[in-house]
Design a protein around this motif. Structure first.
Motif: not given
Length: 420
Positions: A105-106, A125-132, A226-229, A253-254
């Motif tokens: 999950r990272s 430190g930001d919290r992100v969503k998958a695909g963002q 983008t982030t996949p997770v 990202v994890a």
């Protein structure tokens, strides 16, 4: 005459001795009587003190660390004793571990092509969503793809109009059928070119269809990184305007809602480990908390240097208390081969005094002696005692806290009561 005087003289002397003896005898008797009275008074005081001690709870000991309680008071206070004995115990396997990111999950995120950072959205430190999108890039390849797409779009529009005209002429029997077929082929080729350009956009990470019809050579869309997770941005290594390439990691990202506990198992204990075995995890940051999980992976090789093999446990971390990189201690509920002969006492029998652990040993029917011990592993509701107790001794299994309170009372009396 002389003889009479001598007789009178001797008589007077004898009388003096008699009087003196009587005085000495009377004085001695008086002293004996006084001594008897003083002794009698001391005995009475001692008896009274003894009666007072009975009312105070019988907690004064003749030596430090001793509590004296009558059998009646022991019973009313709920104090129960048990003889210390060696016992067979299925001892959990203890091992060290490190908490790591759940790699399932990272993601370590790199750009798809070489380009320049135009906009950076996310920070560490930001919290992100998958695909963002975390950043946007511009590149030469994007410019070329954009130009090809605009050309292909123009060709498609021209070929479609030509095909429509030829169809009209053919219906009016002005133009032959071959011209219609040729116009249809040209339209198909133009559509193939634009579909190829769209595919190139897709490979760059750009969904060009969301921009609608595109005209001219105006501002084209940028390449999103983008982030996949979904999760937390742990690392960010990109700066505004920087040239980056696919070999450079821009973000890590994890999802930290679950973590891996990677355990080092010694070769001699490997046979005790099974997939699905329950594990208790503890960390120094939260000694009062226990985190639970099950063994999900056991390595197939042993490290030649450390003679250990790796095992992995996935644990829930929705509380966010655990952090990757923490050291941990694990207790593995390994059943086979884990029986040992140990001394263990109920957990409530062990008391704490600063960094010390102690119990109360019954040395006589009415006396208990404090005994410092070394505590080992916790086995359910029992505590292993590695030193301080011997087989055959009698320990206060229940009500040890009452004995502790009585001992404190005795210390207060010793400090303040005798000095008054």
């Amino acid at each position: 005459m002389i003889i009479q005087k001598n007789r009178a003289k001797y008589s007077l002397l004898a009388l003096s001795f008699i009087v003196l003896g009587a005085v000495v005898l009377i004085t001695g008797c008086g002293k004996k009587e006084a001594a008897k009275e003083e002794k009698h008074s001391a005995v009475e005081e001692k008896k009274e003190a003894g009666h007072e001690g009975e009312h105070e709870g019988e907690h004064e000991g003749e030596e430090p660390g001793v509590v004296t309680l009558s059998p009646e008071k022991q019973k009313s206070s709920g104090i129960e004793v048990r003889q210390v004995a060696l016992e067979n115990a299925a001892v959990p396997l203890s091992a060290t571990a490190v908490i790591e990111i759940n790699l399932d999950r990272s993601a370590k995120i790199s750009p798809r092509v070489t380009g320049r950072a135009i906009r950076i959205i996310a920070s560490q430190g930001d919290r992100v969503k998958a695909g963002q999108a975390l950043a946007y890039l511009d590149s030469v390849e994007l410019d070329q793809t954009w130009a090809d797409y605009i050309k292909a779009q123009g060709k498609v529009e021209l070929a479609r109009k030509n095909f429509q005209r030829e169809e009209t002429l053919f219906e009016k029997k002005i133009s032959p059928e071959k011209d219609v077929l040729k116009a249809k082929q040209e339209l198909g080729e133009a559509e193939a070119d634009i579909n190829l350009a769209k595919e190139r956009f897709r490979l760059l990470g750009v969904n060009v269809s969301q921009f609608g019809p595109l005209k001219g050579n105006g501002n084209h869309p940028l390449i999103p990184v983008t982030t996949p997770v979904g999760g937390v941005v742990l690392e960010k290594t990109i700066t505004q305007g920087e040239m980056v390439n696919p070999e450079k990691e821009l973000f890590t990202v994890a999802d930290l809602s679950t973590l891996w506990v990677v355990i080092d198992i010694y070769e001699k204990d490997a046979s005790r480990l099974r997939l699905g075995t329950g594990v208790k995890v503890s960390v120094t940051a939260f000694p009062e908390k226990t985190f639970r999980g099950k063994v999900a992976y056991i390595a197939d090789v042993v490290d030649e240097k450390t003679r250990t093999e790796k095992a992995r446990v996935t644990i829930d971390n929705t509380s966010g208390l655990l952090k990757p990189g923490m050291f941990a201690t694990v207790l593995i509920e390994a059943a086979s081969g884990g029986t040992e002969r140990i001394i263990a006492v109920p957990g409530e029998a062990v008391l704490v005094d600063g960094t010390k652990r102690y119990v109360f040993i019954q040395t006589a029917p009415t006396q208990f002696q404090r005994r410092d011990i070394e505590a080992g592993r916790t086995l359910g509701d029992r505590v292993e005692v590695t030193s301080g107790l011997k087989e055959g001794e009698t320990v206060a299994a229940k009500g040890a806290f009452i004995l502790k309170s009585e001992l404190k009372k005795g210390e207060i009396v010793d400090e303040h009561g005798h000095g008054k």
